[in-house]
Design an enzyme around this catalytic site. Sequence first.
Site, PDB file in Angstrom:
ATOM      1  CG  ASP A   8     -46.461  98.961 -59.577  1.00  0.00           C
ATOM      2  OD1 ASP A   8     -46.229 100.160 -59.850  1.00  0.00           O
ATOM      3  OD2 ASP A   8     -46.121  98.447 -58.500  1.00  0.00           O
ATOM      4  CD  GLU A  10     -42.367  98.278 -56.133  1.00  0.00           C
ATOM      5  OE1 GLU A  10     -41.473  99.114 -55.841  1.00  0.00           O
ATOM      6  OE2 GLU A  10     -43.578  98.519 -56.003  1.00  0.00           O
ATOM      7  CD  GLU A  53     -30.355 103.762 -50.359  1.00  0.00           C
ATOM      8  OE1 GLU A  53     -29.651 104.271 -51.248  1.00  0.00           O
ATOM      9  OE2 GLU A  53     -29.895 103.124 -49.390  1.00  0.00           O
ATOM     10  CG  HIS A 151     -44.213 101.282 -52.333  1.00  0.00           C
ATOM     11  ND1 HIS A 151     -44.975 102.129 -53.104  1.00  0.00           N
ATOM     12  CD2 HIS A 151     -44.080 101.887 -51.132  1.00  0.00           C
ATOM     13  CE1 HIS A 151     -45.279 103.215 -52.403  1.00  0.00           C
ATOM     14  NE2 HIS A 151     -44.737 103.093 -51.205  1.00  0.00           N
ATOM     15  CG  ASP A 156     -48.058  98.682 -54.966  1.00  0.00           C
ATOM     16  OD1 ASP A 156     -48.657  98.424 -53.911  1.00  0.00           O
ATOM     17  OD2 ASP A 156     -46.990  99.315 -55.000  1.00  0.00           O
TER      18      ASP A 156
END
Length: 235
Positions: A8, A10, A53, A151, A156
């Site tokens: 995973d 980010e 954001e 997240h 994750d």
Amino acid sequence: MTRQIVLDTETTGLDPLLGDRVIEIAAIEIVNLVPTGRSWHVLVDPEREVPPESTRVHGFTTEMLRGKPKFAEIAEELLRFLGDSPIVAHNAPFDFGFLDAELQRCGRAALDRARMVDSLELAKRRFPGLPNNLDALCRRFGIDNSMRTSHNALLDVQLLAQVYLELMGGRQPGLSLAAAVAAPAAASLGGPARERTPRPIVPSEAELAAHAAFLGRLKDPLWLRPPFAPAEAAE
């Protein structure tokens, strides 16, 4: 032995073509659908600002990542951990797209898309029409995701590994692993492991007579037709 990597990432945003960068990578090794305990995790300096954001999604700010290694500095170690194994990711084209952009930026080849295993596509085929994001799948499989308030790639990927094993059949190791475990288990129960000797079941004369009497009460029983009937009965 089948080795796979569950991965995973980010990122600072949604599109590497617009300059978004990887900020976190986490990966877990599984062999024959069983986690081995080997994992790899790194935070990366994206060399750009992290938009507010994006921070709201994963919790990382520009200040938190400043001074972390740049992608070019960890690329070799990442590729060494990945090896040539298939790579499992949820919405895998997203992760592959970002990793490819980072690899190409530092003069390395993109990942072979033939290695890509998209757990999101697996979930959609198994649960068509239902929500198949990571949270929904954790709830469906009874996996505790209460710690997932943002997240984070490290958390994750741990959840995704459990989800993937469920999608592949419920965290059950392959037959080759079961056979490997069986031998030492047998030895621990009282001696060296040995091959099992077949023990065919041979009916007694009384049992054969009772069976013949039962068939005699049936109308045209299947068991008296070839190839089931004994040679002498078929003649």
